[in-house]
Write a protein that holds these residues in place. Structure first.
Motif, PDB file in Angstrom:
ATOM      1  N   MET A  22      64.528 -15.873 -19.514  1.00  0.00           N
ATOM      2  CA  MET A  22      65.948 -16.122 -19.433  1.00  0.00           C
ATOM      3  C   MET A  22      66.665 -15.262 -20.460  1.00  0.00           C
ATOM      4  O   MET A  22      66.281 -15.201 -21.609  1.00  0.00           O
ATOM      5  N   ALA A  23      67.706 -14.600 -20.037  1.00  0.00           N
ATOM      6  CA  ALA A  23      68.488 -13.758 -20.944  1.00  0.00           C
ATOM      7  C   ALA A  23      69.427 -14.628 -21.773  1.00  0.00           C
ATOM      8  O   ALA A  23      69.850 -15.688 -21.352  1.00  0.00           O
ATOM      9  N   ALA A  24      69.725 -14.157 -22.954  1.00  0.00           N
ATOM     10  CA  ALA A  24      70.636 -14.883 -23.837  1.00  0.00           C
ATOM     11  C   ALA A  24      71.787 -13.968 -24.231  1.00  0.00           C
ATOM     12  O   ALA A  24      71.652 -12.757 -24.254  1.00  0.00           O
ATOM     13  N   VAL A  25      72.902 -14.564 -24.527  1.00  0.00           N
ATOM     14  CA  VAL A  25      74.054 -13.818 -25.015  1.00  0.00           C
ATOM     15  C   VAL A  25      74.037 -13.905 -26.528  1.00  0.00           C
ATOM     16  O   VAL A  25      74.004 -14.998 -27.095  1.00  0.00           O
ATOM     17  N   ARG A  26      74.039 -12.780 -27.171  1.00  0.00           N
ATOM     18  CA  ARG A  26      74.010 -12.750 -28.634  1.00  0.00           C
ATOM     19  C   ARG A  26      75.312 -13.285 -29.213  1.00  0.00           C
ATOM     20  O   ARG A  26      76.356 -13.206 -28.565  1.00  0.00           O
ATOM     21  N   PRO A  27      75.267 -13.802 -30.439  1.00  0.00           N
ATOM     22  CA  PRO A  27      76.508 -14.224 -31.088  1.00  0.00           C
ATOM     23  C   PRO A  27      77.521 -13.068 -31.090  1.00  0.00           C
ATOM     24  O   PRO A  27      77.172 -11.931 -31.387  1.00  0.00           O
ATOM     25  N   GLY A  28      78.739 -13.370 -30.720  1.00  0.00           N
ATOM     26  CA  GLY A  28      79.782 -12.354 -30.608  1.00  0.00           C
ATOM     27  C   GLY A  28      79.822 -11.685 -29.254  1.00  0.00           C
ATOM     28  O   GLY A  28      80.768 -10.971 -28.942  1.00  0.00           O
ATOM     29  N   GLY A  29      78.786 -11.916 -28.414  1.00  0.00           N
ATOM     30  CA  GLY A  29      78.745 -11.330 -27.076  1.00  0.00           C
ATOM     31  C   GLY A  29      79.653 -12.077 -26.119  1.00  0.00           C
ATOM     32  O   GLY A  29      80.074 -13.200 -26.371  1.00  0.00           O
ATOM     33  N   SER A  30      79.971 -11.442 -25.006  1.00  0.00           N
ATOM     34  CA  SER A  30      80.900 -12.031 -24.038  1.00  0.00           C
ATOM     35  C   SER A  30      80.253 -12.199 -22.679  1.00  0.00           C
ATOM     36  O   SER A  30      79.319 -11.480 -22.322  1.00  0.00           O
ATOM     37  N   ILE A  31      80.785 -13.148 -21.923  1.00  0.00           N
ATOM     38  CA  ILE A  31      80.396 -13.332 -20.530  1.00  0.00           C
ATOM     39  C   ILE A  31      81.674 -13.519 -19.706  1.00  0.00           C
ATOM     40  O   ILE A  31      82.723 -13.876 -20.241  1.00  0.00           O
ATOM     41  N   VAL A  32      81.553 -13.262 -18.411  1.00  0.00           N
ATOM     42  CA  VAL A  32      82.652 -13.497 -17.482  1.00  0.00           C
ATOM     43  C   VAL A  32      82.082 -14.353 -16.355  1.00  0.00           C
ATOM     44  O   VAL A  32      81.025 -14.049 -15.804  1.00  0.00           O
ATOM     45  N   VAL A  33      82.796 -15.434 -16.018  1.00  0.00           N
ATOM     46  CA  VAL A  33      82.331 -16.387 -15.016  1.00  0.00           C
ATOM     47  C   VAL A  33      83.401 -16.525 -13.935  1.00  0.00           C
ATOM     48  O   VAL A  33      84.583 -16.673 -14.253  1.00  0.00           O
ATOM     49  N   ALA A  34      82.982 -16.475 -12.679  1.00  0.00           N
ATOM     50  CA  ALA A  34      83.884 -16.766 -11.560  1.00  0.00           C
ATOM     51  C   ALA A  34      83.605 -18.196 -11.121  1.00  0.00           C
ATOM     52  O   ALA A  34      82.470 -18.550 -10.803  1.00  0.00           O
ATOM     53  N   VAL A  35      84.629 -19.022 -11.124  1.00  0.00           N
ATOM     54  CA  VAL A  35      84.497 -20.441 -10.805  1.00  0.00           C
ATOM     55  C   VAL A  35      85.107 -20.704  -9.432  1.00  0.00           C
ATOM     56  O   VAL A  35      86.302 -20.495  -9.231  1.00  0.00           O
ATOM     57  N   SER A  36      84.266 -21.152  -8.512  1.00  0.00           N
ATOM     58  CA  SER A  36      84.748 -21.472  -7.172  1.00  0.00           C
ATOM     59  C   SER A  36      85.673 -22.673  -7.212  1.00  0.00           C
ATOM     60  O   SER A  36      85.547 -23.548  -8.058  1.00  0.00           O
ATOM     61  N   GLY A  37      86.581 -22.714  -6.269  1.00  0.00           N
ATOM     62  CA  GLY A  37      87.499 -23.837  -6.195  1.00  0.00           C
ATOM     63  C   GLY A  37      86.907 -25.062  -5.530  1.00  0.00           C
ATOM     64  O   GLY A  37      87.573 -26.073  -5.389  1.00  0.00           O
ATOM     65  N   SER A  38      85.642 -24.988  -5.112  1.00  0.00           N
ATOM     66  CA  SER A  38      85.055 -26.132  -4.418  1.00  0.00           C
ATOM     67  C   SER A  38      83.543 -26.199  -4.648  1.00  0.00           C
ATOM     68  O   SER A  38      82.913 -25.241  -5.063  1.00  0.00           O
ATOM     69  N   TRP A  39      83.007 -27.370  -4.351  1.00  0.00           N
ATOM     70  CA  TRP A  39      81.563 -27.616  -4.429  1.00  0.00           C
ATOM     71  C   TRP A  39      80.992 -27.651  -3.022  1.00  0.00           C
ATOM     72  O   TRP A  39      81.714 -27.814  -2.048  1.00  0.00           O
ATOM     73  N   LEU A  40      79.665 -27.566  -2.916  1.00  0.00           N
ATOM     74  CA  LEU A  40      79.012 -27.547  -1.610  1.00  0.00           C
ATOM     75  C   LEU A  40      78.720 -28.935  -1.055  1.00  0.00           C
ATOM     76  O   LEU A  40      78.594 -29.110   0.148  1.00  0.00           O
ATOM     77  N   THR A  41      78.564 -29.938  -1.934  1.00  0.00           N
ATOM     78  CA  THR A  41      78.195 -31.272  -1.457  1.00  0.00           C
ATOM     79  C   THR A  41      79.189 -32.317  -1.945  1.00  0.00           C
ATOM     80  O   THR A  41      79.828 -32.154  -2.987  1.00  0.00           O
ATOM     81  N   ALA A  42      79.267 -33.400  -1.210  1.00  0.00           N
ATOM     82  CA  ALA A  42      80.156 -34.494  -1.589  1.00  0.00           C
ATOM     83  C   ALA A  42      79.743 -35.099  -2.924  1.00  0.00           C
ATOM     84  O   ALA A  42      80.597 -35.521  -3.713  1.00  0.00           O
ATOM     85  N   ASP A  43      78.430 -35.134  -3.197  1.00  0.00           N
ATOM     86  CA  ASP A  43      77.956 -35.683  -4.465  1.00  0.00           C
ATOM     87  C   ASP A  43      78.506 -34.894  -5.654  1.00  0.00           C
ATOM     88  O   ASP A  43      78.938 -35.475  -6.652  1.00  0.00           O
ATOM     89  N   LEU A  44      78.500 -33.576  -5.559  1.00  0.00           N
ATOM     90  CA  LEU A  44      79.051 -32.763  -6.648  1.00  0.00           C
ATOM     91  C   LEU A  44      80.552 -32.976  -6.798  1.00  0.00           C
ATOM     92  O   LEU A  44      81.076 -32.984  -7.908  1.00  0.00           O
ATOM     93  N   TRP A  45      81.250 -33.154  -5.662  1.00  0.00           N
ATOM     94  CA  TRP A  45      82.687 -33.448  -5.743  1.00  0.00           C
ATOM     95  C   TRP A  45      82.930 -34.750  -6.500  1.00  0.00           C
ATOM     96  O   TRP A  45      83.868 -34.848  -7.299  1.00  0.00           O
ATOM     97  N   ARG A  46      82.106 -35.763  -6.255  1.00  0.00           N
ATOM     98  CA  ARG A  46      82.269 -37.047  -6.945  1.00  0.00           C
ATOM     99  C   ARG A  46      81.972 -36.909  -8.440  1.00  0.00           C
ATOM    100  O   ARG A  46      82.673 -37.466  -9.279  1.00  0.00           O
ATOM    101  N   ARG A  47      80.916 -36.171  -8.777  1.00  0.00           N
ATOM    102  CA  ARG A  47      80.508 -36.036 -10.185  1.00  0.00           C
ATOM    103  C   ARG A  47      81.420 -35.115 -10.973  1.00  0.00           C
ATOM    104  O   ARG A  47      81.658 -35.334 -12.159  1.00  0.00           O
ATOM    105  N   TYR A  48      81.925 -34.051 -10.356  1.00  0.00           N
ATOM    106  CA  TYR A  48      82.737 -33.046 -11.043  1.00  0.00           C
ATOM    107  C   TYR A  48      83.952 -32.698 -10.189  1.00  0.00           C
ATOM    108  O   TYR A  48      83.978 -31.661  -9.526  1.00  0.00           O
TER     109      TYR A  48
END
Length: 78
Positions: free
Chosen positions: A1-27
């Motif tokens: 597993m790769a790690a991000v070093r201290p001071g390093g950056s990441i970019v995340v794309a967050v979908s507007g929806s979940w795939l299952t009803a269970d995930l919708w209930r939890r988050y």
């Protein structure tokens, strides 16, 4: 597993929806879940863009699907 070093950056794309009803209930709020997870794992969000359209090519002929996403850039704490 790769790690991000201290001071390093990441970019995340967050979908507007979940795939299952269970995930919708939890988050019910995917963006809030992402921000909370980043913060809990030592990242500080530095930029957030909401309601962008991500166009995904779904086959070789070039058919596409469009999805609303939010983009979060974060820097790992030192």
């Amino acid at each position: 597993m790769a790690a991000v070093r201290p001071g390093g950056s990441i970019v995340v794309a967050v979908s507007g929806s979940w795939l299952t009803a269970d995930l919708w209930r939890r988050y019910p709020d995917a963006l809030r879940f992402c921000l909370d997870t980043l913060t809990a794992t030592g990242f500080e969000p530095t930029l957030m863009l909401e309601n962008l359209i991500l166009r995904e090519v779904v086959n070789r002929r070039g058919a596409t699907d469009d999805f609303p996403v939010s983009i979060v850039a974060a820097r790992r704490s030192l």
